[in-house]
Scaffold this active site. Sequence first.
Site, short mmCIF file in Angstrom:
data_model
loop_
_atom_site.label_atom_id
_atom_site.label_comp_id
_atom_site.label_asym_id
_atom_site.label_seq_id
_atom_site.Cartn_x
_atom_site.Cartn_y
_atom_site.Cartn_z
N ASP A 1 1.02 -1.31 0.02
CA ASP A 1 0.03 0.02 0.06
C ASP A 1 0.83 1.31 -0.03
O ASP A 1 2.11 1.40 0.70
CB ASP A 1 -0.88 0.01 1.35
N GLU B 1 1.31 -0.56 -4.86
CA GLU B 1 0.37 0.29 -5.48
C GLU B 1 0.88 1.63 -6.09
O GLU B 1 0.98 2.62 -5.54
CB GLU B 1 -0.35 0.76 -4.30
N ASP C 1 -10.69 1.79 -4.37
CA ASP C 1 -10.66 3.37 -4.23
C ASP C 1 -11.30 4.02 -5.25
O ASP C 1 -11.32 5.27 -5.21
CB ASP C 1 -9.09 3.80 -4.26
C1 NOJ Z 1 -4.36 3.62 -0.68
C2 NOJ Z 1 -5.21 2.54 -0.33
O1 NOJ Z 1 -5.58 1.84 -1.50
C3 NOJ Z 1 -6.33 3.40 0.26
O2 NOJ Z 1 -7.52 2.70 0.43
C4 NOJ Z 1 -5.93 4.19 1.39
O3 NOJ Z 1 -6.87 5.18 1.99
C5 NOJ Z 1 -4.63 4.76 1.51
N1 NOJ Z 1 -3.56 4.02 0.63
C6 NOJ Z 1 -3.86 4.82 2.76
O4 NOJ Z 1 -3.49 3.68 3.40
#
Ligand code: NOJ
Length: 548
Positions: A196, A272, A329
């Site tokens: 992440d 990510e 997201d």
């Molecule tokens: C990326 C994640 O996909 C998201 O859902 C999250 O709010 C942020 N990182 C913080 O961890």
Amino acid sequence: MEWWKESVIYQIYPRSFADGNGDGMGDFRGIIQKLDYLKDLGIGGIWLSPHYPSPFLDCGYDVSDYCEIGAEYGTMDDFKEFLTQAHKRGIKVILDLVMNHTSNMHPWFIESKSSKDNPKRDWYIWKPNNGTFPNDWQSCFKGPAWTLDKETNEYYYHFFLKEQPDLNWRNPEVKKAMFDSMRFWLDMGIDGFRIDAITSIYEDEELTNQGWTPEEFEEKIKAKNSDSEFTPGKTWDHYMRYQTKQPELHILLQEMRELVDSYSESKLLVGELSDTEYLGDGDNELHMVFNFPLMAEGIDKKTVVNNQKIRLPLHIGNSWQGNTLSNHDVSRIRSKYGKDLISDKSLKHSAFLMATLKGTPFIYYGEELGMKNFNIDDIKDFMDLKSVNLYNSEMARGLTPAEALKIAQLDTRDRCRTPMPWSNEPNGGFSPAGVKTWLPVDPEYTQGVNVADELKDKQSILNFYKDIINFRNHSNILKFGDYEEIPTNDNDLLIFKRTYSNKSLYVVINYSNDKKDLKLFIPNNLNLEWGNIVDKSVIDKGDVAILS
Ligand code: NOJ
């Protein structure tokens, strides 16, 4: 064996996938019961969004213990059984590694905050209060990236919510603690991690001011391409240049790669981010990054062709492309491309594209049913604090509740995280009748958007996903083959050729509402391997085909 190169990976958002104990929230007992469903769908790997204990202010991405299971999801034994049962079915499991920050309720932060000379003080990023913020850095969830701790009169840094303090990765004890957590799960037998918020792990040590006010940033974004130096992506990168992508990141990734490579079975690291530079030399950093530009830009012919032309050559060595059009997201595919219509061709086009492009498809739970975004119309029912904060700030700016709600609805990630509808029973069969689910179930489960009904309907999106994924699973050409665009001088007809071991498949998507004559572009004597086609040379409106 690099299992991820040949698997379709399915993202489970644990609270919303399957409720095994009937409390309105998903859990491991529920997931275990649905593993046969995933197997049948052709899934080879699961990416589990955070399953750790968490105050849940960022819906699980605020972890308060890296080596435990959130009690709402079950026990460690439940997790172990889930892992065993998944492996029994040939399904790998990767976990979400949230390493940029912890929850402010993590014992590490509670200690760090307790006094300036606590041994864990330096595990987070603290700066003295000289009467104002340490610099002009902003949180990517809006507002200053610094929050003052009144007790010790120092600011701490957070790239996300103030309840998500950033760890100080320059402190070797932090690295050791996190690497120990990784080993904890790897030793248990998990198959890798989705990392992440990887870009923001390090920040500029000098705390250099970035220079723009948030308003100036917004203006630049609105101006979009008018200023050739700054397209939206570049504007963001520039704005965040001291808070993201610092040089040490490469070194950290190399160390993480060494860690996972020390195991005898292949363990995946997927980050990510979309920057292929973090694939290193193709063998020494991440195995895979996400093809986010495709997710952002769309699935029409021009976008796909340009995207592949630019990105595929950047995957050097053994590195691999991860293709996805949605996740927890962003907007659901149906709402993004299909005007919310279940009958829209874009639903099948997107599934087909994911299954036929070179790279690993990542499918977000429920996309295979054609779930759409669901708007919650009472701010009290929102779970995503990011959008509740936005609502409050819009109200503070003087907007009416209805206006602020509209803005929050467009921002909130709750809309794509609603419970999976399993049947046409109350609560979509997710939880028993009368139970209040953690987010509302989209009532359109009564109109056929649910697993049980779609399985019975040969023309459903679900059966389309099943067929094309299973076709891919049996095709080394689609899994491993090279990609070559076939030029068509027709903006609505996408054709590409995949080749492996001297055998080729032609993949065709007709984005238009007209019939297309394929003879003009590909050999005449091909056989139809998969898809709808009128005869061997004419593809009908909106249809897809694979020929060889
Ligand atoms: C990326 C994640 O996909 C998201 O859902 C999250 O709010 C942020 N990182 C913080 O961890």
